[in-house]
Design a protein around this motif. Structure first.
Motif, mmCIF file in Angstrom:
data_model
loop_
_atom_site.group_PDB
_atom_site.id
_atom_site.type_symbol
_atom_site.label_atom_id
_atom_site.label_comp_id
_atom_site.label_asym_id
_atom_site.label_seq_id
_atom_site.Cartn_x
_atom_site.Cartn_y
_atom_site.Cartn_z
ATOM 1 N N PRO A 158 0.800 -1.238 0.000
ATOM 2 C CA PRO A 158 0.000 0.000 0.000
ATOM 3 C C PRO A 158 0.824 1.276 0.000
ATOM 4 N N GLY A 159 1.986 1.255 0.667
ATOM 5 C CA GLY A 159 2.815 2.456 0.738
ATOM 6 C C GLY A 159 3.364 2.917 -0.595
ATOM 7 N N SER A 160 3.317 2.051 -1.601
ATOM 8 C CA SER A 160 3.792 2.432 -2.938
ATOM 9 C C SER A 160 2.795 3.318 -3.667
ATOM 10 N N GLY A 161 1.518 3.257 -3.244
ATOM 11 C CA GLY A 161 0.459 3.950 -3.968
ATOM 12 C C GLY A 161 -0.038 3.185 -5.170
ATOM 13 N N GLU A 162 0.491 1.969 -5.396
ATOM 14 C CA GLU A 162 0.143 1.200 -6.596
ATOM 15 C C GLU A 162 -0.332 -0.215 -6.268
ATOM 16 N N GLU A 163 -0.819 -0.428 -5.036
ATOM 17 C CA GLU A 163 -1.285 -1.756 -4.633
ATOM 18 C C GLU A 163 -2.334 -2.309 -5.594
ATOM 19 N N HIS A 164 -3.186 -1.441 -6.100
ATOM 20 C CA HIS A 164 -4.286 -1.866 -6.973
ATOM 21 C C HIS A 164 -3.800 -2.409 -8.313
ATOM 22 N N ARG A 165 -2.514 -2.235 -8.623
ATOM 23 C CA ARG A 165 -1.992 -2.688 -9.911
ATOM 24 C C ARG A 165 -1.488 -4.131 -9.873
ATOM 25 N N PHE A 204 8.842 -7.608 -1.685
ATOM 26 C CA PHE A 204 7.957 -6.597 -1.120
ATOM 27 C C PHE A 204 8.820 -5.410 -0.697
ATOM 28 N N VAL A 205 8.660 -4.266 -1.354
ATOM 29 C CA VAL A 205 9.335 -3.048 -0.921
ATOM 30 C C VAL A 205 8.438 -2.390 0.120
ATOM 31 N N VAL A 206 8.960 -2.224 1.337
ATOM 32 C CA VAL A 206 8.123 -1.745 2.430
ATOM 33 C C VAL A 206 8.555 -0.348 2.869
ATOM 34 N N ALA A 207 7.556 0.497 3.091
ATOM 35 C CA ALA A 207 7.808 1.865 3.539
ATOM 36 C C ALA A 207 7.616 2.013 5.041
ATOM 37 N N GLY A 208 7.385 0.888 5.737
ATOM 38 C CA GLY A 208 7.200 0.919 7.184
ATOM 39 C C GLY A 208 6.561 -0.364 7.666
ATOM 40 N N LEU A 209 6.242 -0.404 8.968
ATOM 41 C CA LEU A 209 5.680 -1.609 9.561
ATOM 42 C C LEU A 209 4.311 -1.952 8.984
ATOM 43 N N GLU A 210 3.519 -0.956 8.623
ATOM 44 C CA GLU A 210 2.205 -1.243 8.050
ATOM 45 C C GLU A 210 2.336 -2.008 6.743
ATOM 46 N N ASP A 211 3.306 -1.620 5.927
ATOM 47 C CA ASP A 211 3.541 -2.355 4.682
ATOM 48 C C ASP A 211 3.983 -3.784 4.972
ATOM 49 N N CYS A 258 12.136 -17.621 -3.298
ATOM 50 C CA CYS A 258 12.485 -16.788 -2.155
ATOM 51 C C CYS A 258 11.472 -15.662 -2.011
ATOM 52 N N LEU A 259 11.268 -15.227 -0.760
ATOM 53 C CA LEU A 259 10.476 -14.052 -0.449
ATOM 54 C C LEU A 259 11.416 -12.987 0.092
ATOM 55 N N LEU A 260 11.398 -11.810 -0.517
ATOM 56 C CA LEU A 260 12.306 -10.731 -0.166
ATOM 57 C C LEU A 260 11.534 -9.584 0.479
ATOM 58 N N VAL A 261 12.074 -9.043 1.554
ATOM 59 C CA VAL A 261 11.526 -7.837 2.168
ATOM 60 C C VAL A 261 12.601 -6.767 2.077
ATOM 61 N N SER A 262 12.286 -5.682 1.368
ATOM 62 C CA SER A 262 13.271 -4.644 1.092
ATOM 63 C C SER A 262 12.747 -3.295 1.563
ATOM 64 N N PRO A 263 13.363 -2.691 2.596
ATOM 65 C CA PRO A 263 12.900 -1.379 3.050
ATOM 66 C C PRO A 263 13.253 -0.282 2.047
ATOM 67 N N VAL A 264 12.375 0.695 1.933
ATOM 68 C CA VAL A 264 12.673 1.881 1.138
ATOM 69 C C VAL A 264 13.948 2.514 1.678
ATOM 70 N N TRP A 265 14.831 2.960 0.771
ATOM 71 C CA TRP A 265 16.108 3.534 1.194
ATOM 72 C C TRP A 265 15.882 4.712 2.132
ATOM 73 N N GLY A 266 16.616 4.700 3.251
ATOM 74 C CA GLY A 266 16.516 5.773 4.221
ATOM 75 C C GLY A 266 15.419 5.582 5.250
ATOM 76 N N LEU A 267 14.755 4.443 5.215
ATOM 77 C CA LEU A 267 13.667 4.177 6.155
ATOM 78 C C LEU A 267 14.172 4.225 7.594
ATOM 79 N N GLU A 305 13.017 -1.999 14.272
ATOM 80 C CA GLU A 305 11.647 -2.458 14.491
ATOM 81 C C GLU A 305 11.190 -3.379 13.363
ATOM 82 N N LEU A 306 11.583 -3.047 12.142
ATOM 83 C CA LEU A 306 11.227 -3.896 11.012
ATOM 84 C C LEU A 306 11.888 -5.262 11.143
ATOM 85 N N ALA A 307 13.166 -5.290 11.506
ATOM 86 C CA ALA A 307 13.860 -6.558 11.692
ATOM 87 C C ALA A 307 13.194 -7.385 12.789
#
Length: 223
Positions: free
Chosen positions: A124-131, A148-155, A179-188, A193-195
């Motif tokens: 959802p944090g990408s603004g493009e979840e609907h795509r 999954f590129v995550v912008a925070g814990l909600e993502d 594999c499943l990858l979790v990648s935080p947005v740079w500078g997050l 807390e995410l780890a």
């Protein structure tokens, strides 16, 4: 009729693979031009427009000159160009290992089964979840990876729900998904807390950061 004998290229370059299970490996990147998505954290907006149209033969030749046997086709969104699948097939036939980085918003079934798909499901944090094109999950194999590129814990909570609801964790465990990858947005902020959230989830995910940006700095485009 869509052209498959040529593609529009933003750049071809040699670098260190920055993400996925291939991180740290020398790789030739073929960045295609154009993308129908507009993720709010995108670091390759310069690839949305412009580029140079080149024949498939010309691109294969440019890759051969670099001499690296690992190649990633990326963007933008490479699969909006029909020639991307043709290029991947040609490179595979020439003995290259081929990765394709795709948003997951375009049909991945057009790709040769020998390709390693790295498919980005939009949080959802990408603004493009609907795509997200959920049927793409049916075409993934044990050589493929979902990011999954995550912008925070909600993502991350959203991603964890998707992983469980769609059985992606079990597919990793039984080998039918790579594999499943979790990648935080740079500078997050809040990486600790995410780890911790990843550890508490018990999910079989790989927490990754963008290695190329640690090496060359945050202005380095996503690879």
């Amino acid at each position: 009729m869509a052209r498959t004998d040529s593609i529009r290229i933003t750049e071809i370059f040699h670098s260190i693979q920055g993400e996925s299970t291939w991180a740290g490996v020398p790789c030739t990147f073929v960045r295609l031009t154009g993308c129908p998505l507009r993720c709010v954290w995108c670091d390759t907006a310069y690839a949305f427009h412009g580029g140079t149209r080149r024949t498939i033969d010309e691109v294969v030749g440019a890759v051969a000159e670099i001499g690296c046997r690992l190649v990633e086709i990326t963007g933008g969104e490479p699969l909006v160009q029909p020639g991307a699948a043709v290029l991947a097939h040609r490179l595979l036939d020439d003995g290259y290992t081929v990765l394709v980085e795709t948003s997951g918003a375009v049909d991945v079934s057009v790709l040769d089964d020998r390709v390693h798909r790295i498919m980005d499901l939009k949080c959802p944090g990408s603004g493009e979840e609907h795509r997200n094109l959920w049927s793409n999950l049916d075409h993934l194999t044990g050589r493929d990876e979902v990011k999954f590129v995550v912008a925070g814990l909600e993502d991350f909570e959203w991603a964890a729900g998707v992983i469980r609801h769609r059985g992606l964790d079990e597919r990793v465990r039984d080998g039918s998904l790579g594999c499943l990858l979790v990648s935080p947005v740079w500078g997050l902020e809040g990486m600790e807390e995410l780890a911790e959230a990843i550890l508490e989830s018990g999910l079989p995910v790989r927490f990754q950061t963008q290695l190329h940006k640690h090496i060359w700095g945050p202005d380095r485009a996503g690879v």
